[in-house]
Design a protein around this motif. Structure first.
Motif, PDB file in Angstrom:
ATOM      1  N   ALA A  34      12.509   1.246 -12.238  1.00  9.31           N
ATOM      2  CA  ALA A  34      11.901   2.249 -11.353  1.00  9.31           C
ATOM      3  C   ALA A  34      11.418   3.466 -12.140  1.00  9.31           C
ATOM      4  O   ALA A  34      10.436   4.106 -11.751  1.00  9.31           O
ATOM      5  CB  ALA A  34      12.915   2.669 -10.291  1.00  9.31           C
ATOM      6  N   GLY A  69       3.396   1.645  -5.867  1.00  9.58           N
ATOM      7  CA  GLY A  69       4.119   1.349  -4.621  1.00  9.58           C
ATOM      8  C   GLY A  69       4.758  -0.027  -4.654  1.00  9.58           C
ATOM      9  O   GLY A  69       5.925  -0.196  -4.288  1.00  9.58           O
ATOM     10  N   LEU A  72       7.705  -0.125  -7.214  1.00  5.88           N
ATOM     11  CA  LEU A  72       8.922   0.502  -6.690  1.00  5.88           C
ATOM     12  C   LEU A  72       9.529  -0.344  -5.573  1.00  5.88           C
ATOM     13  O   LEU A  72      10.754  -0.421  -5.438  1.00  5.88           O
ATOM     14  CB  LEU A  72       8.613   1.919  -6.188  1.00  5.88           C
ATOM     15  CG  LEU A  72       8.225   2.928  -7.266  1.00  5.88           C
ATOM     16  CD1 LEU A  72       7.912   4.287  -6.653  1.00  5.88           C
ATOM     17  CD2 LEU A  72       9.337   3.082  -8.304  1.00  5.88           C
ATOM     18  N   LEU A  73       8.672  -1.000  -4.784  1.00  8.39           N
ATOM     19  CA  LEU A  73       9.179  -1.863  -3.705  1.00  8.39           C
ATOM     20  C   LEU A  73       9.979  -3.029  -4.282  1.00  8.39           C
ATOM     21  O   LEU A  73      11.071  -3.362  -3.788  1.00  8.39           O
ATOM     22  CB  LEU A  73       8.005  -2.393  -2.869  1.00  8.39           C
ATOM     23  CG  LEU A  73       8.378  -3.338  -1.723  1.00  8.39           C
ATOM     24  CD1 LEU A  73       9.148  -2.593  -0.634  1.00  8.39           C
ATOM     25  CD2 LEU A  73       7.128  -3.986  -1.121  1.00  8.39           C
ATOM     26  N   TRP A  76      13.281  -1.620  -5.710  1.00 11.91           N
ATOM     27  CA  TRP A  76      14.202  -1.264  -4.637  1.00 11.91           C
ATOM     28  C   TRP A  76      14.805  -2.521  -3.991  1.00 11.91           C
ATOM     29  O   TRP A  76      16.009  -2.600  -3.759  1.00 11.91           O
ATOM     30  CB  TRP A  76      13.501  -0.406  -3.582  1.00 11.91           C
ATOM     31  CG  TRP A  76      14.280  -0.341  -2.312  1.00 11.91           C
ATOM     32  CD1 TRP A  76      13.992  -0.959  -1.136  1.00 11.91           C
ATOM     33  CD2 TRP A  76      15.524   0.342  -2.085  1.00 11.91           C
ATOM     34  NE1 TRP A  76      14.967  -0.711  -0.206  1.00 11.91           N
ATOM     35  CE2 TRP A  76      15.923   0.084  -0.758  1.00 11.91           C
ATOM     36  CE3 TRP A  76      16.351   1.141  -2.885  1.00 11.91           C
ATOM     37  CZ2 TRP A  76      17.096   0.596  -0.220  1.00 11.91           C
ATOM     38  CZ3 TRP A  76      17.521   1.640  -2.329  1.00 11.91           C
ATOM     39  CH2 TRP A  76      17.881   1.380  -1.023  1.00 11.91           C
TER      40      TRP A  76
ATOM     41  N   SER B  72      11.745   0.558   2.270  1.00 11.66           N
ATOM     42  CA  SER B  72      10.699  -0.436   1.998  1.00 11.66           C
ATOM     43  C   SER B  72       9.402  -0.091   2.734  1.00 11.66           C
ATOM     44  O   SER B  72       8.317  -0.153   2.151  1.00 11.66           O
ATOM     45  CB  SER B  72      11.174  -1.821   2.431  1.00 11.66           C
ATOM     46  OG  SER B  72      12.233  -2.234   1.629  1.00 11.66           O
ATOM     47  N   LEU B  75       7.680   2.762   1.044  1.00 15.84           N
ATOM     48  CA  LEU B  75       6.992   2.366  -0.195  1.00 15.84           C
ATOM     49  C   LEU B  75       5.734   1.553   0.107  1.00 15.84           C
ATOM     50  O   LEU B  75       4.716   1.691  -0.563  1.00 15.84           O
ATOM     51  CB  LEU B  75       7.956   1.563  -1.088  1.00 15.84           C
ATOM     52  CG  LEU B  75       9.089   2.382  -1.716  1.00 15.84           C
ATOM     53  CD1 LEU B  75      10.101   1.460  -2.396  1.00 15.84           C
ATOM     54  CD2 LEU B  75       8.537   3.381  -2.722  1.00 15.84           C
ATOM     55  N   TYR B  78       3.099   3.923   1.127  1.00 12.73           N
ATOM     56  CA  TYR B  78       2.572   4.609  -0.063  1.00 12.73           C
ATOM     57  C   TYR B  78       1.604   3.683  -0.810  1.00 12.73           C
ATOM     58  O   TYR B  78       0.521   4.102  -1.198  1.00 12.73           O
ATOM     59  CB  TYR B  78       3.723   5.014  -0.986  1.00 12.73           C
ATOM     60  CG  TYR B  78       3.256   5.647  -2.278  1.00 12.73           C
ATOM     61  CD1 TYR B  78       2.839   6.981  -2.292  1.00 12.73           C
ATOM     62  CD2 TYR B  78       3.191   4.911  -3.448  1.00 12.73           C
ATOM     63  CE1 TYR B  78       2.389   7.560  -3.463  1.00 12.73           C
ATOM     64  CE2 TYR B  78       2.738   5.489  -4.633  1.00 12.73           C
ATOM     65  CZ  TYR B  78       2.337   6.809  -4.629  1.00 12.73           C
ATOM     66  OH  TYR B  78       1.876   7.370  -5.785  1.00 12.73           O
ATOM     67  N   ALA B  79       2.000   2.406  -0.960  1.00 12.28           N
ATOM     68  CA  ALA B  79       1.147   1.450  -1.678  1.00 12.28           C
ATOM     69  C   ALA B  79      -0.174   1.248  -0.941  1.00 12.28           C
ATOM     70  O   ALA B  79      -1.242   1.173  -1.556  1.00 12.28           O
ATOM     71  CB  ALA B  79       1.867   0.115  -1.845  1.00 12.28           C
TER      72      ALA B  79
END
Lengths: 179, 86
Positions: A34, A69, A72-73, A76, B72, B75, B78-79
Motif C-alpha cells: 500500500a 485505486g 489499494l483495493l 486492502w 472497498s 477505494l 476513488y478509482a
C-alpha cells in the motif's frame, strides 16, 4: 463460535488465537504494497537515472487515479483476507478436550479434537527475545499413544494455557468427564 | 559494462499506440476494472460466507464485514472518479 457442538456438561474454558503481534507481521507485506505508490515518487528522484519516472506517479491524472485505486483495493482486500484467516484460526480448551481449528485457506478447514483423558504430556516453550518479552510461545500436547500431537504456535501466555490444560486433565479414569 | 548513462525507456502508455483499430484506451481500462471488481466480488463473497458460517456469533464478524465493504467501496469510488470523465 459454532464450529463444533459442545456435549452436555461440556463448557469452553479458554479460546485463544495467535498473538496479535504475529498477525501484524502477516499484515506487513500488504502495508508495504500500500505504501509503494506513495513512496516511489519520493524515492525515485534520489536515484538520478530513475528520476524522470517520478512524474508518472501523478495522481491528478485519471488513469493513475484508477491504477492507484485498484492497487489499494487489492492491498486492502488481501489484508482483510489475512485478518479473516487469522480470526478463523483458534484453539479452544473445554473441560473435556482441546480443539484446534485451522483455516488453512478458504474452503480448507480442519477441526481436530483431543480428549483430555488421552493427554499424556503438555509442553510449553518460549524461544527468542521478543517472544520472551511479550510472552509468546508454543504448546505441544501429546496423547497417550503418541500418535496424536497438537502444537499451538505463537499463542499469548503459553504457560497459562499449559496450566489450564493440566488442571482439566482428569486424574484417573473414574474422574473422567463422560461426554 | 556500458560506459553510457542509462537511457530512459518508454512509459507504459507508449503501448497504447499498438492498440488495434476500434479499441480505445478507455475500453481497456473499463474492461480491466470489470475484471478486478469481479475478482473482488467473488473473494469478498467467499470471505463473508466464511465469516457468517463459522464466526457469526462473534461480535467481530459484522463490524469486520461492514468495514471491509465501506473501505472497498470508497477505494472503488476513488478509482472510478478518474475514469468516469475520460
Amino acid at each position: 463460535m459454532k464450529e463444533f457442538e459442545l456435549e452436555p456438561g461440556e463448557h469452553v474454558v479458554l479460546q485463544v488465537r495467535k498473538h496479535w503481534l504475529l498477525f501484524l507481521g502477516e499484515l506487513l507485506p500488504y502495508a508495504i504494497l500500500a505504501i509503494i505508490p506513495f513512496a516511489l515518487p519520493k524515492l525515485l528522484p534520489l536515484a538520478p537515472p530513475l528520476a524522470p519516472y517520478a512524474e508518472f506517479f501523478d495522481y491528478t491524472n485519471s488513469i493513475m487515479r484508477t491504477v492507484l485505486g485498484v492497487w489499494l483495493l487489492v492491498s486492502w482486500t488481501g489484508a482483510w483476507g489475512a485478518f479473516t484467516k487469522y480470526f478463523l484460526n483458534a484453539w479452544v480448551l473445554t473441560n473435556a478436550r482441546v480443539v484446534t481449528i485451522k483455516q488453512r485457506g478458504f474452503f480448507k478447514r480442519e477441526v481436530s479434537s483431543l480428549l483430555l483423558t488421552r493427554v499424556q504430556d503438555v509442553t510449553s516453550n518460549v524461544v527468542g527475545i521478543i517472544q520472551s518479552l511479550l510472552n509468546i510461545g508454543n504448546i505441544k500436547v501429546q496423547s497417550a499413544g503418541a500418535e496424536v500431537e497438537f502444537t499451538m504456535r505463537g499463542i499469548p501466555r503459553p504457560e497459562q494455557m499449559r496450566d489450564l490444560i493440566i488442571k482439566y486433565i482428569p486424574e484417573n479414569d473414574s474422574e473422567t468427564t463422560h461426554i | 559494462m556500458p560506459d553510457q548513462p542509462l537511457q530512459p525507456f518508454s512509459p507504459p502508455t507508449a503501448l497504447l499506440t499498438y492498440l488495434p483499430d476500434g479499441v480505445s484506451a478507455g475500453a481497456i481500462v473499463e474492461w480491466s476494472l470489470y475484471i478486478v471488481f469481479a475478482f473482488w466480488a467473488v473473494y469478498t463473497l467467499v470471505a463473508i460466507y466464511h465469516w457468517l458460517k463459522y464466526s457469526h456469533a462473534s461480535w467481530v464478524a459484522f463490524p469486520s464485514i461492514a468495514l471491509h465493504l465501506f473501505i472497498s467501496f470508497a477505494l472503488m469510488a476513488y478509482a472510478l472518479s478518474g475514469t468516469l470523465f475520460i
